[in-house]
Structure formats: C-alpha cells, structure tokens
Design a protein around this motif. Sequence first.
Motif, PDB file in Angstrom:
ATOM      1  N   ARG A  54       0.860  -1.026  -0.105  1.00  0.00           N
ATOM      2  CA  ARG A  54      -0.099  -0.068  -0.051  1.00  0.00           C
ATOM      3  C   ARG A  54       0.840   1.394  -0.192  1.00  0.00           C
ATOM      4  NH1 ARG A  54      -4.682  -1.296   4.638  1.00  0.00           N
ATOM      5  NH2 ARG A  54      -5.111  -3.667   3.668  1.00  0.00           N
ATOM      6  N   GLU A  90      -4.774   4.392   8.223  1.00  0.00           N
ATOM      7  CA  GLU A  90      -5.258   3.071   8.087  1.00  0.00           C
ATOM      8  C   GLU A  90      -5.070   2.256   9.193  1.00  0.00           C
ATOM      9  OE1 GLU A  90      -2.945   1.510   4.480  1.00  0.00           O
ATOM     10  OE2 GLU A  90      -3.770   2.903   3.277  1.00  0.00           O
ATOM     11  N   THR A 146      -2.345  -4.705   9.039  1.00  0.00           N
ATOM     12  CA  THR A 146      -3.740  -3.921   8.949  1.00  0.00           C
ATOM     13  C   THR A 146      -4.781  -5.191   8.538  1.00  0.00           C
ATOM     14  OG1 THR A 146      -3.291  -3.450   6.771  1.00  0.00           O
ATOM     15  CG2 THR A 146      -3.024  -1.663   8.282  1.00  0.00           C
TER      16      THR A 146
END
Length: 477
Positions: free
Chosen positions: A14, A177, A149
Amino acid sequence: MVDKKWQENGYPARLEERLPDNVVRCHLSPRNCRIRPGQHGFCMVRANRDGRLVSLNYGRSVHATEETIETEAVFHYEPGARILSMGNIGCMLNCDYCHNWKTSQARYVEDKDVFYYTPQEVIDIAKRHEIDVISWTYNDPVVWHEFVTETAALAKEAGIVNLYKSAFFISERAIEELIPVIDIFSISIKSIDPKYYRKITKGWLEPVLDGTEQVYRAGKHVEVSTLMVTDLSDNEQTAHDIGRFVLDRLGPEVPTHFVRFHPDYKMTNTIRTPVERLEAARRVGLDMGLRHVYLGNVYDTESTDTRCYNCGELQITRYGLNAQILAVTAEGTCAKCGADANIRRVPGGGRRPATVDDLPTTHEFDTATFDWYGDVRALHVQVRNDSSQPQEVYHRRTHQGTRSNPWSVVNLQPGESYRFIAAKSEVDERGVAVAVPPSCTSSLHQVFDRAHFPTTTADSGSLNADVTPLPLFEARG
C-alpha cells in the motif's frame, strides 16, 4: 553468505506512488523513499519489483509468542492480560542500541529464524490458546503494514484486541489506515531532542510526536515510553521534556514509562542505567502533574505499582512482567473512591490457563529446569508436538524451600510449535520447570529485560549475561 530466501516473494504494498521510468515512491514512513526497479527502501523489506512497490516480509515473522501485556509497556489496559506477540523483519530506523538488531536490520536476518504465518493462522493461534490481545511488536510493526492491517481487521471481527508497540516513525496516511483496526498504541519516544533522533535513531523527531498526538486525538488508548540510555538520556531533563510533551499535547492521564537500558548492538561499551536515575526521572514526571509514571525493566520497586491518583489506594501490584489487580472495578474505576482509574478492561481478558497439582501418571515426562540469575529473570519456552495426536505439556514456577506451585497446562495440536514467556513473578521464586511427554520437545531461551529477539537457548552460554544478551553484534562490512 547468509541465504535470503525469505525475500524472494513480494506482496503488493500500500501507499505506493508510481513515478516515471518505473520508479516508485513509498509513503509508509516520513522518508518517502524513492525506489528504482530492483532496489529496496531504507527498511530493506519494501522494494520495487517491475515498477511496483512490494512488501518482502508479508507473513514473515519471528516465532509467535505468548507474553503478558506488561511486556509492551502497557500498564493501563487489562493488567496481567495474556497477549500473542507477533514480530517481523526490518525497521524504518536503525537505533545504535537496538535490542532486536538481528531482526530489525534485515541484512542480519537468517532464513532459519523466519517463520511463516497467514492472517487466519495468527487468529487461530490466539483463539486456540484463549488469548484476547494480539500485539504487533519486537522490531517494529510499521514495516509490516499490509500484514498488520489485514490481520488486525480479522482479529477485530473475532473480538480480539490489537496492540501496536512501535517507535512510530510512520506517515500520517499510514496512521489513518491503522486507526480503524488498532485499539492500543504503546509508543516509544526515544527523546525530545531532534539532534539525538538524527544521530542515534537515523530518523527525525517531529513525525513521531505528531503521530502520537494523532492517535490520542482519535480516542485510542495510548501509553508512551522512553528508553533512558546511560549517560546519554538518563537524566532529569529528558524526563522533564517527555513530561512536557505528554501534558501539552496528550493529557495527564496518559501512562508514561521510563525504561532501563541494557547495552546492545553498537552501544555495548557502557553499563545498565542506574536505577536511582530512573527513580529521579519518575519523580520529575509526577511533580509536573503526570498521574501515572512507571519504571520499566526493573524489579523490587514500588515504582511499577499503580495507585489511585485521587485517593492513593493501591490498585495494582506488579513484579517484573506480572500484575495483580487489587482495587480496580470491571468498569476501570477505583474500587475505593470511584474515581476513573484510566484503566480499560477487556471482558474475559484475565483468562488464565488450566492448572493441575500433579503431573499425570500415564507416562514419563522429560523435565527441564532453569534458575533465575543476575538480570536474567525471564525465559521464552518453546514446545513442539511431534506426534499425530493432541498433547499436553506443563510448566510451573519453582521456589526456594519446599513451596511448590501447580502446573499450568498448554494444549498442543498435532505438529504445533508454541512459544510462551515465563518471567519471575515473586521475590522468593527460584526459576521455571517445564515437563513434556515423550512425543514433544522443549527448549528454553533466555530473555533479557522485556522480551526481545534474538534469544539464545539456556545452554548456549552466559557471556555478559548481567549486562548484554547474546548474540553479541560484530561490525560487518
């Protein structure tokens, strides 16, 4: 030449920015590394593969380990709770005194020390052993962003709490996030001196402070800690500066920990932090108006206990990495005066393993023992079931004289390897005993201060055991 097979497969990362000529920029940390094809970022675990940013450590881990929440400098979230600690490879910093240098610095990682987990496997381990908190820890979870995550989201769905233990050199976008899936942030603020950060950690200060305030303002449970390095930061000025930050940008209720240093990595030509300097730092914080100031990596002091800031009632006693709740309600208030104790509780968070008074007589057990010595007052115990049937292994604390504790029971699935911490919990405790049936094996690994990696087996020698843990760092080209 050390094999690096763990680096072979990349996972889509990401926070990628694609630039001309197949160059990518990584926005995970404040470095914003610009990475050419075939190259790595500063952390050595995020790379450019064919013009795309990938994570090289997705699912790569040190051994999952059961510990206690106090291991993570968290004293105000279900004290004494068992946690499942998950650590990985790489780091956004390179601190001169790093306790986890053999995993935080990817160049020193060996394939034999790497374990592989899927997100669901992590959840299954926690559920199987009735653990209510997963801690993302050791080297630093920032560089494990995708795995953290994704797994943390599954954990929340399963009713499991997520703890993030970090130096927090991380971007604002990455924090955004984390906020939906992380419940507890235990943040290590190395110093409030910008020059110290640049020289000692190879990072810079302001993003750490900004990120800490960001998660606090988001309503997350936050605790901060500072490693008090001998003759470098173990002074009252450091305590005052940390206290000023907590009071000005967080709040007086935020637990603040001053942690004892041990020589390690590139900083071994020194001594452990004198405890009297830590006690002086704690007094500075309390005199400034902080409600909860603690010492870390110390034994035999009341400076690890929790008292009500309102009435002075002794609420929690601690010895090492163990805690006993005396006067805190299930709602997190003082049992005597009703004031908010600033302690969050987890329903069922106090679950403990089953115990038996005596070992079963169905077969013989192989028993290993370890006695505490010097500053080595904790072990990682690794047990493995080599059979095709479920098995039970047992462990207990041993004491001076004739006193004996019951045996705690660990259930192992066929082929399962499990690791857990045993830390000295009482003044008269002598050590640990572990008993395994013939189809299982065990090994004992010395832990210095709060849990760290790498660890060494108890029979690997005790060089510098009261000062610096093995293995010792040797400078390499």
